[in-house]
Enzyme design. Sequence first.
Site, PDB file in Angstrom:
ATOM      1  N   GLN A   1      -0.172  -2.185  -4.868  1.00 54.40           N
ATOM      2  CA  GLN A   1       0.003  -0.840  -5.209  1.00 54.40           C
ATOM      3  C   GLN A   1       0.698  -0.013  -4.073  1.00 54.40           C
ATOM      4  O   GLN A   1       1.114  -0.452  -3.194  1.00 54.40           O
ATOM      5  CB  GLN A   1      -1.225  -0.064  -5.833  1.00 54.40           C
ATOM      6  CG  GLN A   1      -1.527  -0.513  -7.387  1.00 54.40           C
ATOM      7  CD  GLN A   1      -2.278  -2.005  -7.235  1.00 54.40           C
ATOM      8  OE1 GLN A   1      -3.363  -2.037  -6.490  1.00 54.40           O
ATOM      9  NE2 GLN A   1      -1.700  -2.957  -7.902  1.00 54.40           N
TER      10      GLN A   1
ATOM     11  N   ASP B   1       5.496  -1.157  -5.202  1.00 50.68           N
ATOM     12  CA  ASP B   1       6.781  -1.552  -5.462  1.00 50.68           C
ATOM     13  C   ASP B   1       7.610  -1.471  -4.343  1.00 50.68           C
ATOM     14  O   ASP B   1       9.030  -1.382  -4.399  1.00 50.68           O
ATOM     15  CB  ASP B   1       7.453  -1.294  -6.918  1.00 50.68           C
ATOM     16  CG  ASP B   1       6.486  -1.724  -7.890  1.00 50.68           C
ATOM     17  OD1 ASP B   1       5.948  -2.631  -7.877  1.00 50.68           O
ATOM     18  OD2 ASP B   1       6.594  -0.919  -8.796  1.00 50.68           O
TER      19      ASP B   1
ATOM     20  N   GLY C   1       2.756  -6.767  -8.811  1.00 54.59           N
ATOM     21  CA  GLY C   1       3.888  -7.798  -9.115  1.00 54.59           C
ATOM     22  C   GLY C   1       4.517  -7.807  -7.863  1.00 54.59           C
ATOM     23  O   GLY C   1       5.184  -6.879  -7.465  1.00 54.59           O
ATOM     24  N   HIS C   2       4.165  -8.964  -6.971  1.00 51.74           N
ATOM     25  CA  HIS C   2       4.767  -8.919  -5.698  1.00 51.74           C
ATOM     26  C   HIS C   2       5.987  -9.984  -5.800  1.00 51.74           C
ATOM     27  O   HIS C   2       5.957 -11.063  -5.965  1.00 51.74           O
ATOM     28  CB  HIS C   2       3.993  -9.227  -4.573  1.00 51.74           C
ATOM     29  CG  HIS C   2       3.006  -8.134  -4.430  1.00 51.74           C
ATOM     30  ND1 HIS C   2       1.802  -8.375  -3.452  1.00 51.74           N
ATOM     31  CD2 HIS C   2       2.717  -7.011  -4.971  1.00 51.74           C
ATOM     32  CE1 HIS C   2       1.144  -7.323  -3.532  1.00 51.74           C
ATOM     33  NE2 HIS C   2       1.637  -6.274  -4.401  1.00 51.74           N
TER      34      HIS C   2
ATOM     35  N   LYS D   1       6.327  -4.979  -0.744  1.00 52.46           N
ATOM     36  CA  LYS D   1       5.150  -5.778  -0.036  1.00 52.46           C
ATOM     37  C   LYS D   1       5.398  -7.219   0.176  1.00 52.46           C
ATOM     38  O   LYS D   1       5.103  -7.850   0.904  1.00 52.46           O
ATOM     39  CB  LYS D   1       4.066  -5.011  -0.335  1.00 52.46           C
ATOM     40  CG  LYS D   1       3.772  -3.610  -0.518  1.00 52.46           C
ATOM     41  CD  LYS D   1       2.473  -3.177  -1.007  1.00 52.46           C
ATOM     42  CE  LYS D   1       2.532  -3.209  -2.642  1.00 52.46           C
ATOM     43  NZ  LYS D   1       3.265  -2.420  -3.299  1.00 52.46           N
TER      44      LYS D   1
ATOM     45  N   GLY E   1       7.443  -5.405 -16.670  1.00 45.77           N
ATOM     46  CA  GLY E   1       8.944  -4.948 -17.395  1.00 45.77           C
ATOM     47  C   GLY E   1       9.416  -3.599 -17.741  1.00 45.77           C
ATOM     48  O   GLY E   1      10.624  -3.654 -18.056  1.00 45.77           O
TER      49      GLY E   1
HETATM   50  P1  GDP Z   1       6.079  -4.978  -4.084  1.00 44.94           P
HETATM   51  O1  GDP Z   1       5.192  -4.919  -5.131  1.00 44.94           O
HETATM   52  O2  GDP Z   1       6.114  -3.903  -3.107  1.00 44.94           O
HETATM   53  O3  GDP Z   1       5.894  -6.459  -3.540  1.00 44.94           O
HETATM   54  O4  GDP Z   1       7.396  -4.837  -4.384  1.00 44.94           O
HETATM   55  P2  GDP Z   1       8.355  -5.672  -5.895  1.00 44.94           P
HETATM   56  O5  GDP Z   1       8.323  -7.129  -5.542  1.00 44.94           O
HETATM   57  O6  GDP Z   1       7.565  -5.129  -7.245  1.00 44.94           O
HETATM   58  O7  GDP Z   1       9.595  -4.870  -6.019  1.00 44.94           O
HETATM   59  C1  GDP Z   1      10.466  -4.928  -4.830  1.00 44.94           C
HETATM   60  C2  GDP Z   1      11.640  -5.492  -5.148  1.00 44.94           C
HETATM   61  O8  GDP Z   1      12.732  -5.270  -4.218  1.00 44.94           O
HETATM   62  C3  GDP Z   1      11.643  -7.003  -5.363  1.00 44.94           C
HETATM   63  O9  GDP Z   1      12.587  -7.237  -6.372  1.00 44.94           O
HETATM   64  C4  GDP Z   1      12.251  -7.482  -3.991  1.00 44.94           C
HETATM   65  O10 GDP Z   1      12.825  -8.679  -4.261  1.00 44.94           O
HETATM   66  C5  GDP Z   1      13.476  -6.517  -3.777  1.00 44.94           C
HETATM   67  N1  GDP Z   1      13.474  -6.157  -2.417  1.00 44.94           N
HETATM   68  C6  GDP Z   1      12.564  -6.183  -1.277  1.00 44.94           C
HETATM   69  N2  GDP Z   1      13.266  -5.634  -0.227  1.00 44.94           N
HETATM   70  C7  GDP Z   1      14.579  -5.592  -0.416  1.00 44.94           C
HETATM   71  C8  GDP Z   1      15.729  -5.014   0.281  1.00 44.94           C
HETATM   72  O11 GDP Z   1      15.472  -4.652   1.429  1.00 44.94           O
HETATM   73  N3  GDP Z   1      16.898  -4.947  -0.566  1.00 44.94           N
HETATM   74  C9  GDP Z   1      16.764  -5.158  -1.719  1.00 44.94           C
HETATM   75  N4  GDP Z   1      18.045  -5.000  -2.173  1.00 44.94           N
HETATM   76  N5  GDP Z   1      16.027  -5.767  -2.355  1.00 44.94           N
HETATM   77  C10 GDP Z   1      14.760  -5.807  -1.752  1.00 44.94           C
HETATM   78  P1  IMO Z   2       2.557  -3.431  -6.745  1.00 39.35           P
HETATM   79  O1  IMO Z   2       1.433  -3.952  -6.010  1.00 39.35           O
HETATM   80  C1  IMO Z   2       3.616   0.056  -9.239  1.00 39.35           C
HETATM   81  C2  IMO Z   2       0.644   1.759 -11.652  1.00 39.35           C
HETATM   82  C3  IMO Z   2       0.617   1.711 -13.230  1.00 39.35           C
HETATM   83  C4  IMO Z   2      -0.198   2.968 -13.847  1.00 39.35           C
HETATM   84  C5  IMO Z   2      -1.172   3.036 -12.565  1.00 39.35           C
HETATM   85  C6  IMO Z   2      -2.420   2.410 -13.268  1.00 39.35           C
HETATM   86  O2  IMO Z   2       3.484  -4.437  -7.284  1.00 39.35           O
HETATM   87  O3  IMO Z   2       3.225  -2.256  -6.163  1.00 39.35           O
HETATM   88  P2  IMO Z   2      -3.538   0.392 -13.484  1.00 39.35           P
HETATM   89  O4  IMO Z   2      -3.294  -1.013 -14.371  1.00 39.35           O
HETATM   90  O5  IMO Z   2      -3.708  -0.292 -12.148  1.00 39.35           O
HETATM   91  O6  IMO Z   2      -5.033   0.751 -13.738  1.00 39.35           O
HETATM   92  O7  IMO Z   2      -2.614   1.102 -13.671  1.00 39.35           O
HETATM   93  O8  IMO Z   2      -1.002   2.314 -11.500  1.00 39.35           O
HETATM   94  N1  IMO Z   2       0.421   0.587 -10.907  1.00 39.35           N
HETATM   95  C7  IMO Z   2       1.584  -0.042 -10.090  1.00 39.35           C
HETATM   96  N2  IMO Z   2       2.677   0.573 -10.117  1.00 39.35           N
HETATM   97  N3  IMO Z   2       3.364  -1.137  -8.529  1.00 39.35           N
HETATM   98  C8  IMO Z   2       1.992  -1.767  -8.750  1.00 39.35           C
HETATM   99  O9  IMO Z   2       1.663  -2.742  -7.950  1.00 39.35           O
HETATM  100  C9  IMO Z   2       1.347  -1.201  -9.519  1.00 39.35           C
HETATM  101  N4  IMO Z   2      -0.052  -1.443  -9.997  1.00 39.35           N
HETATM  102  C10 IMO Z   2      -0.519  -0.260 -10.913  1.00 39.35           C
HETATM  103  O10 IMO Z   2       1.821   1.640 -13.530  1.00 39.35           O
HETATM  104  O11 IMO Z   2       0.753   4.087 -13.595  1.00 39.35           O
HETATM  105 MG    MG Z   3       5.445  -4.641  -7.546  1.00 38.33          MG
END
Ligand code: GDP
Ligand code: IMO
Ligand code: MG
Length: 427
Positions: A223, A13, A40-41, A16, A301
Amino acid sequence: MPAITLVGAQWGDEGKGKATDLVGNRVDYVVRYQGGNNAGHTVVIGDQKYALHLLPSGILSPDVVPVIANGVVIDPAVLFEELRGLRERGVSTERLLVSANAHMIMPYHRALDKVTERFLGKGRIGTTGRGIGPTYADKISRTGIRVQDMFDAKILRQKLELALHDKNQVLTKVFNRRGLDVEQVFDEYTGYAEELRPFVADTSLELNRALDAGKTVYLEGSQGTLLDIDHGTYPFVTSSSPTAGGACAGAGLGPTRITKVVGIVKAYTTRVGSGPFPTELHDEWGDWLRQKGGEYGVTTGRNRRCGWFDAPIARYSTRVNGITDFFLTKLDVLSGLERIPVCVGYQANGTRYDEIPMTQTEFHHAVPVYEYLDGWNEDISHARSFEELPKTAQAYVRTLEEMAGAPISAIGVGPGRDQTLELRSLV
Ligand code: GDP
Ligand code: IMO
Ligand code: MG
């Protein structure tokens, strides 16, 4: 020509999805090489927000070929749902390529993921419950079902019978759950086969040919490094290799093809699920970061656990991935702090550690040692160059860069496409 790998440098998270989207108009292929719909991207384009789980974020860029490579595990119902959702929003999806060698998530994988977690009780990993671990376990045990198996009814039935013979015993006798019917699963999956067929390709061949022809391939990790099966906080990890090395095996590219490894790192730290997290904040500052950063899981969530930046973790990521450039995200979230704690090492059992301790037992006991950097009050979300950042924010970035051991080439100051300061080209 260049293959560039993008890796999460913490526990996922890191942003990416946004980072991939940013380079979408400068690359030809965006490839997912591991994981599945546990990811979840989030990508924000104008007033539109997209949450992608299985599809590469590059699908939102019209000139990119999105690829689900061999290292990914695929839940077909989720894939079609995600494709449908995007089509309904006007995104064209027919360019997608899916590896014939990718493994399928089956209904018994989802069932086993959930039931084993329940039985682990306090020792649970906190998985996303999507069947990821059991699917990779079958892959390694050589009892998995691949995309290509769906196109040979005889093979599919044979493999299913073999798998269910085993899984049904476990589901019914060990976990007291209902078993699954071979014919029902067979019908469901042969139904998916026709919908999947137009996308299926030898993706390794396609990507190598593309590189030979001078195209740019962007490998989008899911991840993060600390969730890697080998290099993460085992067993509180995911069941694949998000680290840069995993990109080669997961996409069928040789290591000599990779010219750049971009590490995505948040200006603080978050984690979802169980496992050690030294800088985690259990006080109101944790809530402050969660609220300000919107740190709620895109997939499940759940509240993300929040804490300060951990420099030994960033340095570790630089080391195990060979990171050449960092993309520091969410700097804007830290506005309004007088002083910002940054973890520079740990104390555990009377010993000082400057790097992540060798054993998990020590890491579980690691208490962060903090340095305090000056904060800033200004809203930086409108900054469009490094020079527009307050001097103390600039110093925060420079200090993190020194601690992490690789240059920070981009800085995120908001979720939007344009809210990025690119100091050096990421491609
Ligand atoms: P990912 O799994 O690595 O793709 O990241 P997620 O999408 O799960 O979580 C990153 C969150 O941060 C998302 O809601 C993005 O829209 C948000 N985000 C990404 N870069 C920035 C930033 O520079 N500032 C802020 N405030 N939010 C960001
Ligand atoms: P993105 O790509 C954050 C965590 C789960 C759990 C562990 C194992 O959005 O960064 P799994 O279902 O993969 O066997 O769960 O890994 N986990 C993540 N945490 N971001 C993710 O993906 C994750 N994908 C799995 O919460 O702790
Ligand atoms: Mg994510």
